[in-house]
Design a protein around this motif. Sequence first.
Motif, PDB file in Angstrom:
ATOM      1  N   VAL A  34      56.916  44.722  55.974  1.00  0.00           N
ATOM      2  CA  VAL A  34      55.960  45.164  54.959  1.00  0.00           C
ATOM      3  C   VAL A  34      55.533  43.956  54.148  1.00  0.00           C
ATOM      4  O   VAL A  34      56.382  43.144  53.756  1.00  0.00           O
ATOM      5  N   ILE A  35      54.228  43.833  53.894  1.00  0.00           N
ATOM      6  CA  ILE A  35      53.757  42.806  52.979  1.00  0.00           C
ATOM      7  C   ILE A  35      52.739  43.411  52.027  1.00  0.00           C
ATOM      8  O   ILE A  35      51.851  44.167  52.442  1.00  0.00           O
ATOM      9  N   GLY A  36      52.896  43.112  50.733  1.00  0.00           N
ATOM     10  CA  GLY A  36      51.944  43.532  49.728  1.00  0.00           C
ATOM     11  C   GLY A  36      50.985  42.398  49.420  1.00  0.00           C
ATOM     12  O   GLY A  36      51.409  41.243  49.285  1.00  0.00           O
ATOM     13  N   LEU A  37      49.714  42.709  49.307  1.00  0.00           N
ATOM     14  CA  LEU A  37      48.673  41.717  49.059  1.00  0.00           C
ATOM     15  C   LEU A  37      47.908  42.078  47.793  1.00  0.00           C
ATOM     16  O   LEU A  37      47.615  43.251  47.560  1.00  0.00           O
ATOM     17  N   GLN A  38      47.573  41.064  47.000  1.00  0.00           N
ATOM     18  CA  GLN A  38      46.761  41.266  45.810  1.00  0.00           C
ATOM     19  C   GLN A  38      45.480  40.436  45.910  1.00  0.00           C
ATOM     20  O   GLN A  38      45.398  39.494  46.695  1.00  0.00           O
ATOM     21  N   GLU A  39      44.496  40.791  45.069  1.00  0.00           N
ATOM     22  CA  GLU A  39      43.172  40.159  45.086  1.00  0.00           C
ATOM     23  C   GLU A  39      42.571  40.238  46.491  1.00  0.00           C
ATOM     24  O   GLU A  39      42.123  39.238  47.052  1.00  0.00           O
ATOM     25  N   VAL A  40      42.548  41.429  47.023  1.00  0.00           N
ATOM     26  CA  VAL A  40      42.009  41.680  48.364  1.00  0.00           C
ATOM     27  C   VAL A  40      40.609  42.266  48.200  1.00  0.00           C
ATOM     28  O   VAL A  40      40.432  43.310  47.569  1.00  0.00           O
ATOM     29  N   TRP A  41      39.627  41.600  48.792  1.00  0.00           N
ATOM     30  CA  TRP A  41      38.227  42.005  48.625  1.00  0.00           C
ATOM     31  C   TRP A  41      37.740  42.853  49.794  1.00  0.00           C
ATOM     32  O   TRP A  41      38.093  42.624  50.951  1.00  0.00           O
ATOM     33  N   ARG A  42      36.895  43.817  49.426  1.00  0.00           N
ATOM     34  CA  ARG A  42      36.098  44.568  50.396  1.00  0.00           C
ATOM     35  C   ARG A  42      34.631  44.449  50.001  1.00  0.00           C
ATOM     36  O   ARG A  42      34.298  44.585  48.820  1.00  0.00           O
ATOM     37  N   ALA A  63      44.032  49.877  48.013  1.00  0.00           N
ATOM     38  CA  ALA A  63      43.793  50.514  46.714  1.00  0.00           C
ATOM     39  C   ALA A  63      42.753  49.709  45.955  1.00  0.00           C
ATOM     40  O   ALA A  63      43.041  48.587  45.513  1.00  0.00           O
ATOM     41  N   PRO A  64      41.530  50.216  45.791  1.00  0.00           N
ATOM     42  CA  PRO A  64      40.539  49.500  44.983  1.00  0.00           C
ATOM     43  C   PRO A  64      40.962  49.486  43.525  1.00  0.00           C
ATOM     44  O   PRO A  64      41.546  50.444  43.022  1.00  0.00           O
ATOM     45  N   ALA A  65      40.682  48.378  42.852  1.00  0.00           N
ATOM     46  CA  ALA A  65      40.988  48.267  41.426  1.00  0.00           C
ATOM     47  C   ALA A  65      39.714  48.182  40.589  1.00  0.00           C
ATOM     48  O   ALA A  65      39.567  48.888  39.609  1.00  0.00           O
ATOM     49  N   PHE A  66      38.785  47.300  40.981  1.00  0.00           N
ATOM     50  CA  PHE A  66      37.523  47.233  40.249  1.00  0.00           C
ATOM     51  C   PHE A  66      36.412  46.752  41.171  1.00  0.00           C
ATOM     52  O   PHE A  66      36.654  46.147  42.216  1.00  0.00           O
ATOM     53  N   THR A  67      35.177  47.026  40.758  1.00  0.00           N
ATOM     54  CA  THR A  67      33.990  46.639  41.513  1.00  0.00           C
ATOM     55  C   THR A  67      33.206  45.609  40.706  1.00  0.00           C
ATOM     56  O   THR A  67      32.851  45.857  39.553  1.00  0.00           O
ATOM     57  N   ALA A  68      32.937  44.467  41.313  1.00  0.00           N
ATOM     58  CA  ALA A  68      32.177  43.412  40.654  1.00  0.00           C
ATOM     59  C   ALA A  68      30.690  43.756  40.647  1.00  0.00           C
ATOM     60  O   ALA A  68      30.233  44.683  41.328  1.00  0.00           O
ATOM     61  N   GLN A  74      37.591  44.613  44.510  1.00  0.00           N
ATOM     62  CA  GLN A  74      38.873  43.914  44.542  1.00  0.00           C
ATOM     63  C   GLN A  74      40.001  44.906  44.335  1.00  0.00           C
ATOM     64  O   GLN A  74      39.892  45.819  43.521  1.00  0.00           O
ATOM     65  N   GLY A  75      41.079  44.717  45.097  1.00  0.00           N
ATOM     66  CA  GLY A  75      42.204  45.627  44.956  1.00  0.00           C
ATOM     67  C   GLY A  75      43.458  45.079  45.590  1.00  0.00           C
ATOM     68  O   GLY A  75      43.587  43.877  45.837  1.00  0.00           O
ATOM     69  N   ASN A  76      44.394  45.982  45.856  1.00  0.00           N
ATOM     70  CA  ASN A  76      45.673  45.650  46.469  1.00  0.00           C
ATOM     71  C   ASN A  76      45.750  46.286  47.855  1.00  0.00           C
ATOM     72  O   ASN A  76      45.082  47.288  48.124  1.00  0.00           O
ATOM     73  N   ALA A  77      46.592  45.712  48.699  1.00  0.00           N
ATOM     74  CA  ALA A  77      46.763  46.262  50.044  1.00  0.00           C
ATOM     75  C   ALA A  77      48.223  46.161  50.458  1.00  0.00           C
ATOM     76  O   ALA A  77      48.977  45.319  49.949  1.00  0.00           O
ATOM     77  N   ALA A  95      43.430  48.829  28.565  1.00  0.00           N
ATOM     78  CA  ALA A  95      42.901  48.656  27.206  1.00  0.00           C
ATOM     79  C   ALA A  95      41.511  48.028  27.212  1.00  0.00           C
ATOM     80  O   ALA A  95      41.204  47.146  26.425  1.00  0.00           O
ATOM     81  N   GLY A  96      40.661  48.485  28.139  1.00  0.00           N
ATOM     82  CA  GLY A  96      39.279  48.039  28.165  1.00  0.00           C
ATOM     83  C   GLY A  96      39.029  46.737  28.886  1.00  0.00           C
ATOM     84  O   GLY A  96      37.895  46.250  28.910  1.00  0.00           O
ATOM     85  N   HIS A  97      40.069  46.157  29.512  1.00  0.00           N
ATOM     86  CA  HIS A  97      39.895  44.898  30.220  1.00  0.00           C
ATOM     87  C   HIS A  97      39.759  45.162  31.723  1.00  0.00           C
ATOM     88  O   HIS A  97      39.613  46.297  32.158  1.00  0.00           O
ATOM     89  N   GLU A  98      39.796  44.084  32.504  1.00  0.00           N
ATOM     90  CA  GLU A  98      39.571  44.167  33.948  1.00  0.00           C
ATOM     91  C   GLU A  98      40.478  45.215  34.584  1.00  0.00           C
ATOM     92  O   GLU A  98      41.702  45.138  34.460  1.00  0.00           O
ATOM     93  N   PRO A  99      39.920  46.201  35.269  1.00  0.00           N
ATOM     94  CA  PRO A  99      40.738  47.291  35.831  1.00  0.00           C
ATOM     95  C   PRO A  99      41.796  46.792  36.816  1.00  0.00           C
ATOM     96  O   PRO A  99      41.573  45.847  37.569  1.00  0.00           O
ATOM     97  N   ARG A 100      42.931  47.461  36.810  1.00  0.00           N
ATOM     98  CA  ARG A 100      44.036  47.169  37.713  1.00  0.00           C
ATOM     99  C   ARG A 100      44.520  48.487  38.309  1.00  0.00           C
ATOM    100  O   ARG A 100      44.238  49.565  37.782  1.00  0.00           O
ATOM    101  N   ALA A 101      45.288  48.403  39.401  1.00  0.00           N
ATOM    102  CA  ALA A 101      45.745  49.620  40.072  1.00  0.00           C
ATOM    103  C   ALA A 101      47.146  49.428  40.622  1.00  0.00           C
ATOM    104  O   ALA A 101      47.619  48.305  40.818  1.00  0.00           O
ATOM    105  N   LEU A 102      47.798  50.542  40.879  1.00  0.00           N
ATOM    106  CA  LEU A 102      49.098  50.588  41.553  1.00  0.00           C
ATOM    107  C   LEU A 102      48.905  51.305  42.881  1.00  0.00           C
ATOM    108  O   LEU A 102      48.378  52.419  42.925  1.00  0.00           O
ATOM    109  N   LEU A 103      49.318  50.658  43.966  1.00  0.00           N
ATOM    110  CA  LEU A 103      49.253  51.248  45.306  1.00  0.00           C
ATOM    111  C   LEU A 103      50.653  51.642  45.738  1.00  0.00           C
ATOM    112  O   LEU A 103      51.600  50.857  45.630  1.00  0.00           O
TER     113      LEU A 103
END
Length: 237
Positions: A34-42, A63-68, A74-77, A95-103
């Motif tokens: 298993v490998i977790g990846l961050q800052e993964v773009w679609r 898991a998408p986190a935010f859309t530019a 950008q999200g996690n995989a 708190a109103g900053h760049e969205p983040r997510a938990l996958l």
Amino acid sequence: MIRVATLNVWGRQGPWPSRLALIRQELTDLSPDVIGLQEVWRHEGRCQAEEIAGDLGYEIAYAPAFTAEDGRIQGNAILTRLPITAQHHIPLPVAGHEPRALLYVQASDLPVYVTHLNWQPGHSAIRQEQARFITAHMAGPPAVLLGDFNATPGSPEITYLSGLFTDAWTAAGDGTPGDTFSRDNAFVSQYADEPTRRLDYIFTSAVPLRTWLTFTTPHNNIWPSDHYGLACDLTLT
């Protein structure tokens, strides 16, 4: 024994085709379950997680986190050779900053979580809130939490997580600081006015047997990412 790993892939920044080749080669050599990846773009039908996984035999969860503004997501995989029996993702409080997510992925008998906390140095309070939110949504042991936490050992957010889970580097690293964001990496020294420090972690309620830095080898002064990765062999019993 199960081998897990984590890597912030730095989106498509820098010479992505060359970086992709280095990431795939090390992934082949490392062969994590298993490998977790961050800052993964679609973007426009292309997904970095799919490019990295290629023909290496991994199932992919994203898991998408935010859309530019240009439409890039950008999200996690998670890439896993263990069968995925369940998955979901939820946004983190920011708190109103760049969205983040938990996958979350249930990979066979192992619950795996991947996240990427707020990056701003002054956002410790937000990261603490995100850490409490994450642990409130995690299943019971065994479990693995992978990611770029943008916080150093001894910070309140890492101290909180270390009180609930085993920090795999502290438990089974080689005794060095385990810095994953290093000015020895040309991408850090060229693009970031920030000090060397440990930002990436593997937290687990399983038993770490050995933990080591990965994705640390450049080719022609090109590194796989601006972060180093971590790998850990662990036992669930």
